[in-house]
Design a protein around this motif. Structure first.
Motif, PDB file in Angstrom:
ATOM      1  N   GLN A   2      43.312  36.338  26.750  1.00 40.76           N
ATOM      2  CA  GLN A   2      43.841  35.737  27.959  1.00 40.76           C
ATOM      3  C   GLN A   2      44.764  36.710  28.675  1.00 40.76           C
ATOM      4  OE1 GLN A   2      45.863  32.155  26.983  1.00 40.76           O
ATOM      5  NE2 GLN A   2      44.023  31.056  26.476  1.00 40.76           N
ATOM      6  N   LEU A   3      44.732  36.638  29.987  1.00 40.70           N
ATOM      7  CA  LEU A   3      45.676  37.406  30.787  1.00 40.70           C
ATOM      8  C   LEU A   3      46.752  36.445  31.266  1.00 40.70           C
ATOM      9  CD1 LEU A   3      43.386  39.648  32.993  1.00 40.70           C
ATOM     10  CD2 LEU A   3      44.718  40.310  31.023  1.00 40.70           C
ATOM     11  N   ASN A   4      47.961  36.642  30.842  1.00 44.04           N
ATOM     12  CA  ASN A   4      49.066  35.790  31.246  1.00 44.04           C
ATOM     13  C   ASN A   4      49.910  36.497  32.293  1.00 44.04           C
ATOM     14  OD1 ASN A   4      48.361  33.741  29.474  1.00 44.04           O
ATOM     15  ND2 ASN A   4      49.369  34.772  27.787  1.00 44.04           N
ATOM     16  N   ALA A   5      49.260  36.993  33.324  1.00 42.19           N
ATOM     17  CA  ALA A   5      49.975  37.719  34.366  1.00 42.19           C
ATOM     18  C   ALA A   5      49.397  37.372  35.727  1.00 42.19           C
ATOM     19  CB  ALA A   5      49.885  39.216  34.114  1.00 42.19           C
ATOM     20  N   ILE A   6      50.233  37.518  36.731  1.00 47.52           N
ATOM     21  CA  ILE A   6      49.837  37.200  38.096  1.00 47.52           C
ATOM     22  C   ILE A   6      50.239  38.362  38.998  1.00 47.52           C
ATOM     23  CG2 ILE A   6      50.206  35.650  40.050  1.00 47.52           C
ATOM     24  CD1 ILE A   6      50.919  33.490  38.019  1.00 47.52           C
ATOM     25  N   ARG A   7      49.372  38.714  39.905  1.00 46.18           N
ATOM     26  CA  ARG A   7      49.706  39.745  40.883  1.00 46.18           C
ATOM     27  C   ARG A   7      49.174  39.302  42.233  1.00 46.18           C
ATOM     28  NH1 ARG A   7      48.334  46.147  40.747  1.00 46.18           N
ATOM     29  NH2 ARG A   7      49.301  46.607  42.735  1.00 46.18           N
ATOM     30  N   PHE A   8      50.000  39.404  43.252  1.00 38.61           N
ATOM     31  CA  PHE A   8      49.611  38.999  44.590  1.00 38.61           C
ATOM     32  C   PHE A   8      49.445  40.219  45.474  1.00 38.61           C
ATOM     33  CE2 PHE A   8      51.759  35.325  42.909  1.00 38.61           C
ATOM     34  CZ  PHE A   8      50.901  34.313  43.263  1.00 38.61           C
ATOM     35  N   HIS A   9      48.425  40.180  46.292  1.00 42.90           N
ATOM     36  CA  HIS A   9      48.176  41.247  47.250  1.00 42.90           C
ATOM     37  C   HIS A   9      48.230  40.645  48.641  1.00 42.90           C
ATOM     38  CE1 HIS A   9      46.851  44.371  44.486  1.00 42.90           C
ATOM     39  NE2 HIS A   9      46.276  43.413  43.799  1.00 42.90           N
ATOM     40  N   THR A  31      36.684  34.523  55.533  1.00 42.28           N
ATOM     41  CA  THR A  31      35.254  34.796  55.564  1.00 42.28           C
ATOM     42  C   THR A  31      34.775  35.125  54.153  1.00 42.28           C
ATOM     43  OG1 THR A  31      35.532  37.164  55.932  1.00 42.28           O
ATOM     44  CG2 THR A  31      35.453  35.746  57.899  1.00 42.28           C
ATOM     45  N   LYS A  32      33.482  35.085  53.990  1.00 48.00           N
ATOM     46  CA  LYS A  32      32.888  35.419  52.694  1.00 48.00           C
ATOM     47  C   LYS A  32      33.268  36.834  52.284  1.00 48.00           C
ATOM     48  CE  LYS A  32      28.430  35.714  50.380  1.00 48.00           C
ATOM     49  NZ  LYS A  32      26.974  35.510  50.515  1.00 48.00           N
ATOM     50  N   GLU A  33      33.263  37.752  53.255  1.00 50.45           N
ATOM     51  CA  GLU A  33      33.598  39.151  52.972  1.00 50.45           C
ATOM     52  C   GLU A  33      35.051  39.287  52.501  1.00 50.45           C
ATOM     53  OE1 GLU A  33      32.075  38.153  55.836  1.00 50.45           O
ATOM     54  OE2 GLU A  33      30.076  38.871  55.307  1.00 50.45           O
ATOM     55  N   GLN A  34      35.958  38.526  53.129  1.00 52.02           N
ATOM     56  CA  GLN A  34      37.365  38.584  52.721  1.00 52.02           C
ATOM     57  C   GLN A  34      37.541  38.060  51.305  1.00 52.02           C
ATOM     58  OE1 GLN A  34      38.856  36.299  56.033  1.00 52.02           O
ATOM     59  NE2 GLN A  34      39.907  38.089  56.885  1.00 52.02           N
ATOM     60  N   LEU A  35      36.869  36.970  50.990  1.00 54.94           N
ATOM     61  CA  LEU A  35      36.968  36.407  49.644  1.00 54.94           C
ATOM     62  C   LEU A  35      36.398  37.365  48.605  1.00 54.94           C
ATOM     63  CD1 LEU A  35      36.013  32.679  50.303  1.00 54.94           C
ATOM     64  CD2 LEU A  35      38.264  33.579  49.700  1.00 54.94           C
ATOM     65  N   LEU A  36      35.262  37.961  48.905  1.00 58.70           N
ATOM     66  CA  LEU A  36      34.656  38.914  47.972  1.00 58.70           C
ATOM     67  C   LEU A  36      35.547  40.134  47.779  1.00 58.70           C
ATOM     68  CD1 LEU A  36      30.885  38.739  49.024  1.00 58.70           C
ATOM     69  CD2 LEU A  36      31.950  37.811  46.954  1.00 58.70           C
ATOM     70  N   ASN A  41      39.170  43.143  44.290  1.00 58.19           N
ATOM     71  CA  ASN A  41      40.497  43.710  44.079  1.00 58.19           C
ATOM     72  C   ASN A  41      41.120  43.148  42.801  1.00 58.19           C
ATOM     73  OD1 ASN A  41      42.741  45.225  44.592  1.00 58.19           O
ATOM     74  ND2 ASN A  41      43.546  43.894  46.175  1.00 58.19           N
ATOM     75  N   ALA A  42      40.971  41.856  42.586  1.00 59.81           N
ATOM     76  CA  ALA A  42      41.510  41.230  41.378  1.00 59.81           C
ATOM     77  C   ALA A  42      40.833  41.776  40.123  1.00 59.81           C
ATOM     78  CB  ALA A  42      41.341  39.715  41.455  1.00 59.81           C
ATOM     79  N   LEU A  43      39.522  41.955  40.179  1.00 64.15           N
ATOM     80  CA  LEU A  43      38.803  42.507  39.024  1.00 64.15           C
ATOM     81  C   LEU A  43      39.225  43.945  38.749  1.00 64.15           C
ATOM     82  CD1 LEU A  43      35.245  41.037  39.603  1.00 64.15           C
ATOM     83  CD2 LEU A  43      36.927  40.348  37.884  1.00 64.15           C
ATOM     84  N   ASN A  44      39.495  44.691  39.802  1.00 63.64           N
ATOM     85  CA  ASN A  44      39.985  46.060  39.631  1.00 63.64           C
ATOM     86  C   ASN A  44      41.364  46.043  38.954  1.00 63.64           C
ATOM     87  OD1 ASN A  44      39.772  48.923  39.995  1.00 63.64           O
ATOM     88  ND2 ASN A  44      41.328  48.715  41.583  1.00 63.64           N
ATOM     89  N   ASP A  45      42.214  45.095  39.347  1.00 60.12           N
ATOM     90  CA  ASP A  45      43.531  44.966  38.709  1.00 60.12           C
ATOM     91  C   ASP A  45      43.391  44.656  37.216  1.00 60.12           C
ATOM     92  OD1 ASP A  45      44.831  45.501  41.058  1.00 60.12           O
ATOM     93  OD2 ASP A  45      45.418  43.413  41.449  1.00 60.12           O
ATOM     94  N   VAL A  46      42.444  43.792  36.865  1.00 60.91           N
ATOM     95  CA  VAL A  46      42.217  43.459  35.454  1.00 60.91           C
ATOM     96  C   VAL A  46      41.789  44.710  34.696  1.00 60.91           C
ATOM     97  CG1 VAL A  46      40.730  42.171  33.862  1.00 60.91           C
ATOM     98  CG2 VAL A  46      41.664  41.038  35.893  1.00 60.91           C
ATOM     99  N   LYS A  47      40.897  45.476  35.308  1.00 64.53           N
ATOM    100  CA  LYS A  47      40.425  46.715  34.681  1.00 64.53           C
ATOM    101  C   LYS A  47      41.592  47.674  34.449  1.00 64.53           C
ATOM    102  CE  LYS A  47      37.346  50.608  35.562  1.00 64.53           C
ATOM    103  NZ  LYS A  47      36.396  51.197  36.518  1.00 64.53           N
TER     104      LYS A  47
END
Length: 66
Positions: A2-9, A31-36, A41-47
């Protein structure tokens, strides 16, 4: 695991949309593009977090700031 962390962009587009929003209570539609882009970006942060290249606040630290 589990990731117990939060980061806002906050992106430049987010700031512009908030400024042009008619009501502060309403969230601007994204828009769909903004959500994607946000998900990517979130997945990159997890990586980066898993590689030890990014330090995140725990959820408890975040809540303590409020």
């Amino acid at each position: 695991q589990q990731l117990n962390a939060i980061r806002f962009h906050e992106t430049e587009a987010d700031t512009e949309e908030e400024a042009t929003s008619e009501s502060e209570d309403e969230e601007p539609e994204q828009t769909k593009e903004q959500l994607l882009a946000k998900v990517a970006n979130a997945l990159n942060d997890v990586k980066l977090y898993r590689q030890g290249k990014l330090k995140l606040k725990s959820a408890r630290e975040f809540l303590d700031e409020l």
